[in-house]
Design a protein around this motif. Structure first.
Motif, PDB file in Angstrom:
ATOM      1  N   ARG A  20       0.864  -1.194   0.000  1.00 19.49           N
ATOM      2  CA  ARG A  20       0.000   0.000   0.000  1.00 19.49           C
ATOM      3  C   ARG A  20       0.885   1.223   0.000  1.00 19.49           C
ATOM      4  O   ARG A  20       1.836   1.308   0.785  1.00 19.49           O
ATOM      5  CB  ARG A  20      -0.929   0.009   1.216  1.00 19.49           C
ATOM      6  CG  ARG A  20      -1.922   1.143   1.138  1.00 19.49           C
ATOM      7  CD  ARG A  20      -2.995   1.078   2.209  1.00 19.49           C
ATOM      8  NE  ARG A  20      -4.136   1.877   1.802  1.00 19.49           N
ATOM      9  CZ  ARG A  20      -4.149   3.207   1.813  1.00 19.49           C
ATOM     10  NH1 ARG A  20      -3.082   3.875   2.200  1.00 19.49           N
ATOM     11  NH2 ARG A  20      -5.227   3.872   1.414  1.00 19.49           N
ATOM     12  N   LEU A  21       0.607   2.144  -0.885  1.00 22.63           N
ATOM     13  CA  LEU A  21       1.368   3.384  -0.966  1.00 22.63           C
ATOM     14  C   LEU A  21       0.820   4.344   0.084  1.00 22.63           C
ATOM     15  O   LEU A  21      -0.347   4.760   0.012  1.00 22.63           O
ATOM     16  CB  LEU A  21       1.235   3.981  -2.373  1.00 22.63           C
ATOM     17  CG  LEU A  21       1.993   5.276  -2.634  1.00 22.63           C
ATOM     18  CD1 LEU A  21       3.492   5.097  -2.432  1.00 22.63           C
ATOM     19  CD2 LEU A  21       1.717   5.766  -4.059  1.00 22.63           C
ATOM     20  N   CYS A  24      -1.184   8.349  -0.416  1.00 22.65           N
ATOM     21  CA  CYS A  24      -1.369   8.268  -1.864  1.00 22.65           C
ATOM     22  C   CYS A  24      -2.425   9.242  -2.403  1.00 22.65           C
ATOM     23  O   CYS A  24      -2.620   9.323  -3.625  1.00 22.65           O
ATOM     24  CB  CYS A  24      -1.773   6.848  -2.240  1.00 22.65           C
ATOM     25  SG  CYS A  24      -3.323   6.347  -1.468  1.00 22.65           S
ATOM     26  N   LEU A  27      -1.271  11.900  -4.998  1.00 22.93           N
ATOM     27  CA  LEU A  27      -0.819  11.237  -6.220  1.00 22.93           C
ATOM     28  C   LEU A  27      -2.005  10.689  -7.008  1.00 22.93           C
ATOM     29  O   LEU A  27      -2.098  10.857  -8.229  1.00 22.93           O
ATOM     30  CB  LEU A  27       0.138  10.098  -5.869  1.00 22.93           C
ATOM     31  CG  LEU A  27       0.589   9.240  -7.063  1.00 22.93           C
ATOM     32  CD1 LEU A  27       1.469  10.057  -8.000  1.00 22.93           C
ATOM     33  CD2 LEU A  27       1.321   7.983  -6.602  1.00 22.93           C
ATOM     34  N   ASN A  28      -2.921  10.045  -6.307  1.00 20.06           N
ATOM     35  CA  ASN A  28      -4.056   9.439  -7.001  1.00 20.06           C
ATOM     36  C   ASN A  28      -4.947  10.481  -7.669  1.00 20.06           C
ATOM     37  O   ASN A  28      -5.472  10.251  -8.771  1.00 20.06           O
ATOM     38  CB  ASN A  28      -4.874   8.586  -6.031  1.00 20.06           C
ATOM     39  CG  ASN A  28      -4.199   7.256  -5.760  1.00 20.06           C
ATOM     40  OD1 ASN A  28      -3.293   6.856  -6.493  1.00 20.06           O
ATOM     41  ND2 ASN A  28      -4.607   6.578  -4.703  1.00 20.06           N
ATOM     42  N   CYS A  70       3.728  12.670 -11.589  1.00 24.49           N
ATOM     43  CA  CYS A  70       2.884  11.694 -10.893  1.00 24.49           C
ATOM     44  C   CYS A  70       3.056  10.294 -11.490  1.00 24.49           C
ATOM     45  O   CYS A  70       3.040   9.289 -10.763  1.00 24.49           O
ATOM     46  CB  CYS A  70       1.416  12.139 -10.917  1.00 24.49           C
ATOM     47  SG  CYS A  70       0.713  12.374 -12.555  1.00 24.49           S
ATOM     48  N   LEU A  74       4.576   6.992  -9.518  1.00 25.69           N
ATOM     49  CA  LEU A  74       3.901   5.687  -9.481  1.00 25.69           C
ATOM     50  C   LEU A  74       4.815   4.602 -10.045  1.00 25.69           C
ATOM     51  O   LEU A  74       4.864   3.487  -9.523  1.00 25.69           O
ATOM     52  CB  LEU A  74       2.591   5.742 -10.290  1.00 25.69           C
ATOM     53  CG  LEU A  74       1.827   4.418 -10.354  1.00 25.69           C
ATOM     54  CD1 LEU A  74       1.326   4.015  -8.964  1.00 25.69           C
ATOM     55  CD2 LEU A  74       0.653   4.504 -11.325  1.00 25.69           C
ATOM     56  N   PHE A  77       7.152   3.344  -7.411  1.00 24.70           N
ATOM     57  CA  PHE A  77       6.484   2.502  -6.417  1.00 24.70           C
ATOM     58  C   PHE A  77       6.160   1.122  -6.986  1.00 24.70           C
ATOM     59  O   PHE A  77       6.425   0.090  -6.350  1.00 24.70           O
ATOM     60  CB  PHE A  77       5.204   3.183  -5.925  1.00 24.70           C
ATOM     61  CG  PHE A  77       4.363   2.315  -5.031  1.00 24.70           C
ATOM     62  CD1 PHE A  77       4.822   1.940  -3.776  1.00 24.70           C
ATOM     63  CD2 PHE A  77       3.117   1.858  -5.459  1.00 24.70           C
ATOM     64  CE1 PHE A  77       4.048   1.125  -2.948  1.00 24.70           C
ATOM     65  CE2 PHE A  77       2.350   1.044  -4.642  1.00 24.70           C
ATOM     66  CZ  PHE A  77       2.817   0.679  -3.383  1.00 24.70           C
ATOM     67  N   TYR A 131      -2.334  -1.584  -9.737  1.00 23.50           N
ATOM     68  CA  TYR A 131      -2.405  -0.544  -8.714  1.00 23.50           C
ATOM     69  C   TYR A 131      -3.757   0.155  -8.839  1.00 23.50           C
ATOM     70  O   TYR A 131      -4.234   0.405  -9.951  1.00 23.50           O
ATOM     71  CB  TYR A 131      -1.271   0.463  -8.916  1.00 23.50           C
ATOM     72  CG  TYR A 131      -1.344   1.661  -7.980  1.00 23.50           C
ATOM     73  CD1 TYR A 131      -0.890   1.583  -6.670  1.00 23.50           C
ATOM     74  CD2 TYR A 131      -1.877   2.876  -8.417  1.00 23.50           C
ATOM     75  CE1 TYR A 131      -0.964   2.676  -5.812  1.00 23.50           C
ATOM     76  CE2 TYR A 131      -1.955   3.976  -7.571  1.00 23.50           C
ATOM     77  CZ  TYR A 131      -1.492   3.867  -6.262  1.00 23.50           C
ATOM     78  OH  TYR A 131      -1.569   4.943  -5.421  1.00 23.50           O
ATOM     79  N   GLY A 184      -4.602   3.187  -3.602  1.00 29.30           N
ATOM     80  CA  GLY A 184      -3.231   3.119  -3.110  1.00 29.30           C
ATOM     81  C   GLY A 184      -2.716   1.706  -2.930  1.00 29.30           C
ATOM     82  O   GLY A 184      -1.540   1.511  -2.631  1.00 29.30           O
TER      83      GLY A 184
END
Lengths: 216, 223
Positions: A20-21, A24, A27-28, A70, A74, A77, A131, A184
């Protein structure tokens, strides 16, 4: 009954990595805005492998070459998570692994009401990951709405059922594995694993990023 | 190029039979009305999650002796046996000696409904009979199709020589569009689904699992 000690181990196991980020949300939201802005023919996958659906947009497979911050965030990650999963389950030393190059095909999906994706796996790749940018509305009447469903890799293993094998505990039970990704969250899995997206019944959008990786 | 003589055959083949049943359109209409009336909460499969877009009945449809279900049972058994015999090495006399058990349930797939992946446990064969089907949905070519899943892993390495193999060698799912009056028969363990019905009307199916036994064979597991 003889009470000999017995050791039970899972064999033929399929590795699944979950991550899990943290933090997030920003970013999302940036990813969501970017993807919705580019939901157009210019960015659509021109050679889809499955029957296209009006309810699901699939982008070209070059997402991680986009320069936007962004997207690159990602990328780090997702590819780090895949590398960590691969190292964790490999007998190759981490140091040796770090010298490998990760190649990838990466794209995004925007799914609306009744969108789904038929069961498939990913040739020419070793590790895949999905993701979740936006989970979409949860629909109480349809608990399987939009779940990522992995098919059991032992088809036919449940052909004979009797009281001694009908209620096996995890990980021995023969059944699909359903993953409901929240924003996330990331799931990493071997590319050979057949998987599908169950029909999505939310009235909003479900947005995911998927990648297939191979190491050289 | 001077091509050498070769013998190319499919191996590890799955039998998939399409069997038209001798039920008239009128009989099918009557059947559809009878089955739709059976789609009540009391007759829902208690083991399946509630789904507003799919009615999955109890697996006791053929335990009702009344018409038109009795006729449907006879027709499905006849078609099933013909398909199974055609895929077997039994002589007609040997096949006639076998006992058969069959259980069936109603699947009423409403618009936006589907039947998720399943396979038929404790059965050698699955038979899916289409009682009625809506007109095909233009927007979704696979709407309401019976899809048998590809489970071979040979497709994990593809190159220019194997990604366009012709049937029956090509890797991929097998889709069959349910047609009123027609039944599909295939091995029970094959994972399959009914794809999302994006048409305007209901898809009415009867799904059965069947198994056969020699006269002196022991009792099979309860199903």
């Amino acid at each position: 009954m003889v009470s000999a000690a017995i050791r039970i181990v899972p064999a033929f196991a399929v590795p699944f990595g979950e991550a899990r980020l943290q933090g997030c949300e920003r970013l999302n939201r940036e990813l969501e805005a970017l993807f919705l802005a580019r939901e157009s023919d210019e960015y659509r996958n021109p050679t889809p492998t499955h029957n296209p659906q009006a309810e699901m947009f699939e982008s070209r497979f070059n997402l991680f070459r986009w320069p936007e911050r962004c997207v690159q965030e990602l990328r780090s990650f997702m590819l780090d998570s895949i590398a960590r999963t691969a190292i964790e389950v490999s007998t190759v030393a981490a140091e040796q692994f770090s010298r490998l190059q990760i190649q990838n095909h990466t794209w995004f999906h925007i799914t609306r009401y009744a969108g789904s994706f038929v069961a498939h796996n990913h040739p020419q790749a070793s590790w895949s990951a999905v993701y979740c940018v936006r989970a979409g509305e949860r629909v109480a009447d349809h608990p399987a709405s939009g779940v990522l469903r992995f098919l059991d890799t032992r088809p036919g293993a449940d052909a004979h059922l009797d009281p001694a094998n009908r209620s096996l505990q995890s990980p021995f039970a023969v059944r699909p594995r359903e993953v409901r990704l929240e924003e996330g969250e990331l799931v990493v899995f071997p590319s050979y694993a057949f998987h599908e997206v169950a029909p999505f019944y939310g009235r909003d959008t479900r947005i995911t990023v998927a990648t297939n990786c191979w190491f050289t | 190029m001077n091509l050498p003589a070769l013998n190319l055959v499919p191996i590890f083949a799955l039998p998939f039979a399409v069997v038209p049943l001798a039920l008239s359109e009128e009989a099918n209409r009557s059947l559809a009305a009878r089955l739709t009336a059976l789609a009540t909460p009391e007759r829902r499969d208690p083991g399946a999650p509630a789904d507003a877009f799919l009615f999955r009945g109890r697996e006791d449809l053929f335990e009702q002796p009344a018409q038109p279900l009795a006729q449907l049972r006879d027709e499905m058994l006849g078609g099933l046996c013909a398909a199974v015999q055609a895929a077997n090495l039994y002589s007609e006399a040997e096949f006639a000696e076998l006992g058969v058990q069959i259980r069936a349930r109603l699947l009423l797939v409403r618009p936006d409904g589907c039947v998720p992946i399943e396979s038929a446990s404790l059965a050698s064969w699955r038979a899916v009979y289409c009682v009625s089907a809506p007109a095909a949905a233009a927007v979704r070519p696979d709407s309401g199709t019976l899809r048998l899943y590809e489970t071979r892993f040979g497709s994990m390495f593809t190159d220019a020589s194997n990604w366009r193999l012709r049937p029956p060698f090509a890797a991929g799912h097998h889709a069959w569009r349910p047609t009123p009056g027609v039944m599909a028969v295939f091995p029970g363990p094959v994972p399959h689904e009914i794809a999302l019905n994006r048409a305007a009307g209901d898809l009415v199916l009867v799904s059965a699992r069947a198994r056969f036994a020699h006269p002196n064979q022991g009792t099979p597991s309860a199903w």
